[in-house]
Design a protein around this motif. Sequence first.
Motif, PDB file in Angstrom:
ATOM      1  N   SER A  63      29.495   1.056 -13.258  1.00 40.60           N
ATOM      2  CA  SER A  63      29.405  -0.320 -12.768  1.00 40.60           C
ATOM      3  C   SER A  63      30.529  -0.669 -11.789  1.00 40.60           C
ATOM      4  CB  SER A  63      29.447  -1.294 -13.945  1.00 40.60           C
ATOM      5  OG  SER A  63      30.648  -1.136 -14.683  1.00 40.60           O
ATOM      6  N   GLU A  64      31.442   0.269 -11.571  1.00 36.86           N
ATOM      7  CA  GLU A  64      32.586  -0.016 -10.715  1.00 36.86           C
ATOM      8  C   GLU A  64      32.137  -0.227  -9.276  1.00 36.86           C
ATOM      9  OE1 GLU A  64      37.161   1.380 -11.100  1.00 36.86           O
ATOM     10  OE2 GLU A  64      35.664   2.953 -10.888  1.00 36.86           O
ATOM     11  N   LYS A  65      32.799  -1.132  -8.591  1.00 39.51           N
ATOM     12  CA  LYS A  65      32.435  -1.461  -7.214  1.00 39.51           C
ATOM     13  C   LYS A  65      32.655  -0.250  -6.306  1.00 39.51           C
ATOM     14  CE  LYS A  65      32.801  -5.421  -4.103  1.00 39.51           C
ATOM     15  NZ  LYS A  65      33.453  -6.725  -3.892  1.00 39.51           N
ATOM     16  N   GLY A  66      31.669   0.040  -5.454  1.00 38.95           N
ATOM     17  CA  GLY A  66      31.802   1.133  -4.499  1.00 38.95           C
ATOM     18  C   GLY A  66      31.274   2.464  -4.983  1.00 38.95           C
ATOM     19  N   GLU A  71      26.980   9.382  -7.551  1.00 41.08           N
ATOM     20  CA  GLU A  71      28.006   9.318  -8.596  1.00 41.08           C
ATOM     21  C   GLU A  71      27.448   8.687  -9.866  1.00 41.08           C
ATOM     22  OE1 GLU A  71      32.163   8.921  -6.078  1.00 41.08           O
ATOM     23  OE2 GLU A  71      30.855   7.167  -6.258  1.00 41.08           O
ATOM     24  N   GLN A  72      26.622   7.652  -9.710  1.00 43.01           N
ATOM     25  CA  GLN A  72      25.989   7.023 -10.867  1.00 43.01           C
ATOM     26  C   GLN A  72      25.063   8.004 -11.588  1.00 43.01           C
ATOM     27  OE1 GLN A  72      24.254   3.592  -8.900  1.00 43.01           O
ATOM     28  NE2 GLN A  72      25.819   2.222  -9.737  1.00 43.01           N
ATOM     29  N   GLN A  73      24.329   8.810 -10.816  1.00 43.38           N
ATOM     30  CA  GLN A  73      23.450   9.823 -11.410  1.00 43.38           C
ATOM     31  C   GLN A  73      24.260  10.828 -12.228  1.00 43.38           C
ATOM     32  OE1 GLN A  73      21.606  11.302  -7.834  1.00 43.38           O
ATOM     33  NE2 GLN A  73      19.691  10.197  -8.229  1.00 43.38           N
ATOM     34  N   ARG A  74      25.358  11.296 -11.665  1.00 39.72           N
ATOM     35  CA  ARG A  74      26.149  12.323 -12.332  1.00 39.72           C
ATOM     36  C   ARG A  74      26.850  11.785 -13.576  1.00 39.72           C
ATOM     37  NH1 ARG A  74      28.958  15.525  -7.170  1.00 39.72           N
ATOM     38  NH2 ARG A  74      27.041  16.614  -6.524  1.00 39.72           N
ATOM     39  N   TYR A 191      11.703   5.384 -17.539  1.00 38.49           N
ATOM     40  CA  TYR A 191      10.997   5.001 -16.311  1.00 38.49           C
ATOM     41  C   TYR A 191      11.906   4.155 -15.418  1.00 38.49           C
ATOM     42  CZ  TYR A 191       7.847   2.507 -13.192  1.00 38.49           C
ATOM     43  OH  TYR A 191       7.263   1.952 -12.074  1.00 38.49           O
ATOM     44  N   TYR A 192      12.571   3.184 -16.012  1.00 38.53           N
ATOM     45  CA  TYR A 192      13.469   2.335 -15.222  1.00 38.53           C
ATOM     46  C   TYR A 192      14.687   3.107 -14.720  1.00 38.53           C
ATOM     47  CZ  TYR A 192      11.032  -2.004 -16.430  1.00 38.53           C
ATOM     48  OH  TYR A 192      10.099  -3.010 -16.542  1.00 38.53           O
ATOM     49  N   LEU A 193      15.073   4.169 -15.441  1.00 37.75           N
ATOM     50  CA  LEU A 193      16.251   4.957 -15.060  1.00 37.75           C
ATOM     51  C   LEU A 193      15.867   6.254 -14.348  1.00 37.75           C
ATOM     52  CD1 LEU A 193      18.329   4.529 -18.352  1.00 37.75           C
ATOM     53  CD2 LEU A 193      18.914   3.577 -16.101  1.00 37.75           C
ATOM     54  N   ARG A 194      14.627   6.329 -13.864  1.00 37.71           N
ATOM     55  CA  ARG A 194      14.146   7.574 -13.265  1.00 37.71           C
ATOM     56  C   ARG A 194      14.974   8.023 -12.069  1.00 37.71           C
ATOM     57  NH1 ARG A 194      11.050   3.325 -11.993  1.00 37.71           N
ATOM     58  NH2 ARG A 194      10.393   2.951  -9.823  1.00 37.71           N
ATOM     59  N   ASP A 195      15.624   7.076 -11.379  1.00 36.58           N
ATOM     60  CA  ASP A 195      16.465   7.440 -10.230  1.00 36.58           C
ATOM     61  C   ASP A 195      17.898   7.766 -10.636  1.00 36.58           C
ATOM     62  OD1 ASP A 195      14.352   7.025  -8.466  1.00 36.58           O
ATOM     63  OD2 ASP A 195      14.821   4.886  -8.232  1.00 36.58           O
ATOM     64  N   TYR A 196      18.209   7.619 -11.942  1.00 38.74           N
ATOM     65  CA  TYR A 196      19.598   7.778 -12.381  1.00 38.74           C
ATOM     66  C   TYR A 196      19.789   8.930 -13.370  1.00 38.74           C
ATOM     67  CZ  TYR A 196      20.184   3.148 -10.316  1.00 38.74           C
ATOM     68  OH  TYR A 196      20.212   2.096  -9.446  1.00 38.74           O
ATOM     69  N   GLY A 202      28.116  17.437 -15.676  1.00 37.41           N
ATOM     70  CA  GLY A 202      29.219  17.839 -14.803  1.00 37.41           C
ATOM     71  C   GLY A 202      30.530  17.964 -15.556  1.00 37.41           C
ATOM     72  N   ARG A 203      31.236  19.047 -15.297  1.00 34.36           N
ATOM     73  CA  ARG A 203      32.519  19.261 -15.967  1.00 34.36           C
ATOM     74  C   ARG A 203      33.516  18.165 -15.592  1.00 34.36           C
ATOM     75  NH1 ARG A 203      37.202  21.711 -14.571  1.00 34.36           N
ATOM     76  NH2 ARG A 203      36.316  22.354 -12.579  1.00 34.36           N
ATOM     77  N   ILE A 204      33.581  17.818 -14.301  1.00 41.65           N
ATOM     78  CA  ILE A 204      34.526  16.793 -13.834  1.00 41.65           C
ATOM     79  C   ILE A 204      34.171  15.438 -14.452  1.00 41.65           C
ATOM     80  CG2 ILE A 204      35.363  15.530 -11.825  1.00 41.65           C
ATOM     81  CD1 ILE A 204      34.924  18.096 -10.196  1.00 41.65           C
ATOM     82  N   GLU A 205      32.875  15.095 -14.420  1.00 43.50           N
ATOM     83  CA  GLU A 205      32.441  13.807 -14.961  1.00 43.50           C
ATOM     84  C   GLU A 205      32.682  13.728 -16.468  1.00 43.50           C
ATOM     85  OE1 GLU A 205      30.482  14.402 -11.124  1.00 43.50           O
ATOM     86  OE2 GLU A 205      30.614  15.654 -12.923  1.00 43.50           O
ATOM     87  N   LEU A 206      32.390  14.845 -17.158  1.00 43.26           N
ATOM     88  CA  LEU A 206      32.578  14.856 -18.601  1.00 43.26           C
ATOM     89  C   LEU A 206      34.050  14.703 -18.967  1.00 43.26           C
ATOM     90  CD1 LEU A 206      31.261  15.110 -21.360  1.00 43.26           C
ATOM     91  CD2 LEU A 206      31.492  17.601 -21.180  1.00 43.26           C
ATOM     92  N   LYS A 207      34.901  15.373 -18.225  1.00 46.49           N
ATOM     93  CA  LYS A 207      36.342  15.265 -18.471  1.00 46.49           C
ATOM     94  C   LYS A 207      36.809  13.821 -18.269  1.00 46.49           C
ATOM     95  CE  LYS A 207      40.779  17.237 -17.018  1.00 46.49           C
ATOM     96  NZ  LYS A 207      41.450  18.187 -16.097  1.00 46.49           N
ATOM     97  N   LYS A 208      36.291  13.179 -17.223  1.00 45.69           N
ATOM     98  CA  LYS A 208      36.659  11.790 -16.924  1.00 45.69           C
ATOM     99  C   LYS A 208      36.177  10.853 -18.035  1.00 45.69           C
ATOM    100  CE  LYS A 208      36.050   8.390 -13.182  1.00 45.69           C
ATOM    101  NZ  LYS A 208      35.403   8.153 -11.851  1.00 45.69           N
ATOM    102  N   LEU A 209      34.932  11.052 -18.478  1.00 50.50           N
ATOM    103  CA  LEU A 209      34.370  10.195 -19.514  1.00 50.50           C
ATOM    104  C   LEU A 209      35.090  10.388 -20.846  1.00 50.50           C
ATOM    105  CD1 LEU A 209      30.544  10.579 -18.773  1.00 50.50           C
ATOM    106  CD2 LEU A 209      31.965   8.591 -18.292  1.00 50.50           C
ATOM    107  N   VAL A 210      35.346  11.651 -21.197  1.00 49.46           N
ATOM    108  CA  VAL A 210      35.995  11.944 -22.470  1.00 49.46           C
ATOM    109  C   VAL A 210      37.420  11.405 -22.487  1.00 49.46           C
ATOM    110  CG1 VAL A 210      36.882  13.815 -23.928  1.00 49.46           C
ATOM    111  CG2 VAL A 210      34.560  13.940 -23.007  1.00 49.46           C
ATOM    112  N   ALA A 211      38.120  11.523 -21.348  1.00 50.57           N
ATOM    113  CA  ALA A 211      39.493  11.023 -21.273  1.00 50.57           C
ATOM    114  C   ALA A 211      39.546   9.521 -21.518  1.00 50.57           C
ATOM    115  CB  ALA A 211      40.096  11.348 -19.904  1.00 50.57           C
ATOM    116  N   PHE A 212      38.525   8.801 -21.019  1.00 52.88           N
ATOM    117  CA  PHE A 212      38.483   7.348 -21.209  1.00 52.88           C
ATOM    118  C   PHE A 212      38.025   6.987 -22.619  1.00 52.88           C
ATOM    119  CE2 PHE A 212      36.382   3.229 -21.207  1.00 52.88           C
ATOM    120  CZ  PHE A 212      37.265   2.427 -20.505  1.00 52.88           C
TER     121      PHE A 212
END
Length: 475
Positions: A63-66, A71-74, A191-196, A202-212
Amino acid sequence: KEGGLYTIANLLTKGVSLLLIPFYSEYFTQAEYGILAMLGIFGALGAAIFSFQIYQGVGRYISEKGVTLQEQQRIGSTGFWFTLLTYSIFLIIGFTLKDQVIKFLSEEETIKTSTYILSLLAIFVYGLFNALGVQLKFLRQTKAYSLTMFLQAILNIALILFLALVMDMRIDSVYTASLIITPLVMLIQLYYLRDYIILYIGRIELKKLVAFSTPMIPAALAYLILNFTDRVFIKEMTYSLAEVGIYDMAFKFSSILSIVIMSFQSALAPIIFEKHAEDDTQNQLGRIFRLFIAVGTMGTLLLAFFSYETLYIFTQPNYYSASILMPIFYLSVIISGVGLFSPGLHIMNKTKYYPFIVIFAGIVNIILNYLLIPIFGLLGAAIATLISVLVNNIILFIVSQKLYPLPFPKDKSLIVLSVFIPLFMIGSYIDQFIAINYVLLFFFKIVLLFSYLWFLIQFNFINLSQITNRIFRKK
């Protein structure tokens, strides 16, 4: 606008769910209702640990601006597939340890193995449903989120009634209905999230999510202690699931207030993460906080004053004793709503401090339950929850104010609370100490309510014309 839509949707879903309370109190025995409560605690414990609280990181970053679509998909896809994996591990562990868990949760009535397994599967399915719902909410697809939540609730309720009344499945009806309905509604979410949602971890994304999110696991467990330790203590100290059932019935009615608070939290959190860096955001949040204090305290008085009447309308006589507990639960819920206005730790990525604060409040809760339940019974458990919730949210608010201060009228707020608390105690418990005619008592409570509203207006703590103008877009 989004908060209002969430409120309407939640009232249509959870509000309709509350209409099941007369059915629950009539159909299930108190022991069966206690079993539902204990299995609910087990499910919440499993979700707190095995979700890894990853959805909190997903909501924070998509939800972060920009943030771009890619990036939202990943981020979203990594969070969803990781959740699927961790909940699968939960299923395996839960099935392996089924005998030990059933023995711990049971008391005068043993939980059937089939019921336990159904509850395990329902926890698994609902965990995935919640993960997809978080993405809809933080992508600000408000209508899609509201629609899917409503469908899941209303269809689930209809099927529970069919399975219970027609098929006579007792407790199993609750979990079987969820296992049938929730996957179907998940198809609509996808269906509503079919584009996401894509096949991606992703290793980078998972590391970021887990750290938070990982620091939030101890906090989530501590929140469970705040919310559910009382049931465990009641079961162990009274050796009765029936007592747990009475206590949980009182607690369930506090969800009336929770519906509104959670609705505005659903709308406010994505907007805060998107706009927190803008100049006027803190001032706006401060004004909303003042309005929250006014409306929240007024709503708490209204619900607390008529606790007995609520139970009289919706339940059976063997639950009427819960009326002494309900005002305390309402007060606990409104205090927990202060968390809406403590976004500093999330915004500044200081979630590592959450566990220390919430664990401290959890320890307070355990100690108070141990000390108060032998003396005051169920009332002692409710008081223990109230005090620990108060400790938790005051500390969080103070820390958040240092990291991301919200300007609000502190002196005026203290005066309002100093008027609210005596009125709350008098209106909620006067009949416990003084024998008074019911009609006279009823009108006395009405006078107290209008007196408090008059005070808020005369004290200029709320401005009704300003609220009306904002709602109808008047300058």
